[in-house]
Scaffold this motif. Sequence first.
Motif, short mmCIF file in Angstrom:
data_model
loop_
_atom_site.label_atom_id
_atom_site.label_comp_id
_atom_site.label_asym_id
_atom_site.label_seq_id
_atom_site.Cartn_x
_atom_site.Cartn_y
_atom_site.Cartn_z
N VAL A 134 0.84 -1.19 0.00
CA VAL A 134 0.00 0.00 0.00
C VAL A 134 0.88 1.24 0.00
CG1 VAL A 134 -1.79 1.27 1.24
CG2 VAL A 134 -1.79 -1.24 1.28
N CYS A 135 0.59 2.18 -0.88
CA CYS A 135 1.38 3.40 -1.01
C CYS A 135 0.73 4.57 -0.25
CB CYS A 135 1.52 3.81 -2.47
SG CYS A 135 2.61 2.75 -3.43
N ALA A 136 1.58 5.46 0.26
CA ALA A 136 1.11 6.67 0.93
C ALA A 136 2.28 7.63 1.07
CB ALA A 136 0.52 6.35 2.30
N GLN A 137 1.97 8.87 1.41
CA GLN A 137 3.02 9.85 1.66
C GLN A 137 3.58 9.65 3.06
OE1 GLN A 137 1.85 14.00 1.95
NE2 GLN A 137 3.75 14.67 1.01
N ILE A 138 4.89 9.81 3.20
CA ILE A 138 5.55 9.65 4.49
C ILE A 138 4.92 10.57 5.54
CG2 ILE A 138 7.72 9.95 5.76
CD1 ILE A 138 9.21 9.30 3.16
N GLY A 139 4.57 10.02 6.68
CA GLY A 139 4.05 10.81 7.79
C GLY A 139 2.60 11.24 7.65
N SER A 140 1.94 10.87 6.57
CA SER A 140 0.56 11.30 6.34
C SER A 140 -0.42 10.42 7.10
CB SER A 140 0.23 11.25 4.84
OG SER A 140 0.20 9.91 4.39
N THR A 141 -1.67 10.88 7.18
CA THR A 141 -2.70 10.06 7.81
C THR A 141 -2.97 8.81 6.98
OG1 THR A 141 -4.31 11.56 6.77
CG2 THR A 141 -3.87 11.87 9.11
N GLY A 142 -2.71 8.90 5.68
CA GLY A 142 -2.83 7.72 4.83
C GLY A 142 -1.83 6.65 5.24
N ALA A 143 -0.60 7.08 5.57
CA ALA A 143 0.43 6.15 6.02
C ALA A 143 0.04 5.52 7.36
CB ALA A 143 1.77 6.86 6.13
N LEU A 144 -0.54 6.33 8.24
CA LEU A 144 -0.97 5.80 9.54
C LEU A 144 -2.08 4.78 9.36
CD1 LEU A 144 -1.11 9.13 11.62
CD2 LEU A 144 0.65 7.35 11.71
N LEU A 145 -3.00 5.05 8.44
CA LEU A 145 -4.10 4.12 8.19
C LEU A 145 -3.59 2.82 7.57
CD1 LEU A 145 -7.16 3.68 8.27
CD2 LEU A 145 -7.30 4.71 6.00
N ALA A 146 -2.59 2.94 6.69
CA ALA A 146 -2.03 1.75 6.04
C ALA A 146 -1.44 0.78 7.05
CB ALA A 146 -0.98 2.17 5.02
N LYS A 147 -0.88 1.34 8.11
CA LYS A 147 -0.26 0.50 9.14
C LYS A 147 -1.29 -0.30 9.93
CE LYS A 147 3.80 3.49 9.70
NZ LYS A 147 4.55 4.38 10.62
N GLU A 148 -2.55 0.09 9.82
CA GLU A 148 -3.60 -0.63 10.54
C GLU A 148 -4.14 -1.83 9.74
OE1 GLU A 148 -6.67 2.07 11.64
OE2 GLU A 148 -5.31 3.48 12.65
N ILE A 149 -3.73 -1.92 8.48
CA ILE A 149 -4.20 -3.03 7.64
C ILE A 149 -3.35 -4.27 7.92
CG2 ILE A 149 -4.61 -3.80 5.27
CD1 ILE A 149 -4.72 -0.85 4.46
N LYS A 150 -3.99 -5.36 8.22
CA LYS A 150 -3.30 -6.58 8.61
C LYS A 150 -2.30 -7.05 7.55
CE LYS A 150 -4.16 -11.35 10.08
NZ LYS A 150 -5.19 -12.38 10.31
N ASP A 151 -1.05 -7.20 7.98
CA ASP A 151 0.04 -7.75 7.15
C ASP A 151 0.33 -6.94 5.88
OD1 ASP A 151 0.34 -9.90 8.91
OD2 ASP A 151 -1.16 -11.09 7.86
N ALA A 152 -0.22 -5.73 5.79
CA ALA A 152 0.07 -4.89 4.62
C ALA A 152 1.47 -4.29 4.73
CB ALA A 152 -0.97 -3.78 4.50
N LYS A 153 2.11 -4.08 3.59
CA LYS A 153 3.43 -3.46 3.58
C LYS A 153 3.29 -2.03 3.07
CE LYS A 153 8.14 -3.71 1.85
NZ LYS A 153 9.12 -4.44 1.00
N LEU A 154 3.66 -1.08 3.92
CA LEU A 154 3.59 0.33 3.55
C LEU A 154 4.77 0.71 2.67
CD1 LEU A 154 2.50 3.24 3.77
CD2 LEU A 154 3.82 3.46 5.90
N VAL A 155 4.47 1.29 1.51
CA VAL A 155 5.49 1.83 0.62
C VAL A 155 5.31 3.34 0.66
CG1 VAL A 155 6.49 1.79 -1.68
CG2 VAL A 155 5.25 -0.22 -0.83
N ALA A 156 6.19 4.05 1.36
CA ALA A 156 6.01 5.48 1.61
C ALA A 156 6.90 6.34 0.72
CB ALA A 156 6.29 5.79 3.08
#
Length: 249
Positions: A134-156
């Motif tokens: 899952v992609c998001a901007q570093i430090g954004s609320t999108g990045a915070l939400l991505a971390k709540e997704i089970k086993d998802a890998k954040l690409v910031a």
Amino acid sequence: MKKFLAAIAMTALAATSVNAATILVGTDAGYAPYEYKDPQTNEIVGFDIDLIKAIAKATGNEAKIQNMQFAGIIPALQSNMIDVAAAGMTITPERQKQVTFSDPYYDVGGLIMAVHAKNVDKYKHMNDLEGKRVCAQIGSTGALLAKEIKDAKLVAFDQTGEAFMELKMGGCEAVLVDKIVTEFYLAHKAEKDIVLVPHLYTHKQNGFAMAKGNEKMHKIINTGLKTIKENGEYDKIYEKWFGKKPEKK
């Protein structure tokens, strides 16, 4: 008589210049329509930029805009490198532990999920992204939400535009980002490969951020914001960037 009046005017102007303060404003000019570089002039423009300049003017000050990476804005506030952050920053409990926010100045429609057009039937809900990139901007609320997704890998990424490009190239399955930012991006890029999943995951408010303990700046920003809301300047800026007047509460 004319010379006398001119002299008075010059004296008043000089006094204003002496009393006016420069407010150092940090932003990340890659988050249109809140803040971005005009491709024609290379000037930093946007909803947040017009607002903070109007706030500064309403309080007899001047805003000086500094472009920086979003992830460095809070540290810059904490080290007093800048006075205020005007960067489409959502007010969250996590950020409130680090900085002080002004009164809210904008109701964010919510975070959305943007996916590749070919996967529009595959990813319809957050749960569909479990175990995915899952992609998001570093430090954004999108990045915070991505971390709540089970086993998802954040690409910031530093910029939201980079996240969209990664999505187009198949480097991630979705981008979690502000709804207005995505709509602006799609409209101005004539983008057909990226579509919005019509579901809002959060409802938040944006605020201008300052260092904790900076009561003077907090008062200036809130006073200026109140002033431009009362004199109609806020409505003009809002309509300029969003094509409609703000809803009255």
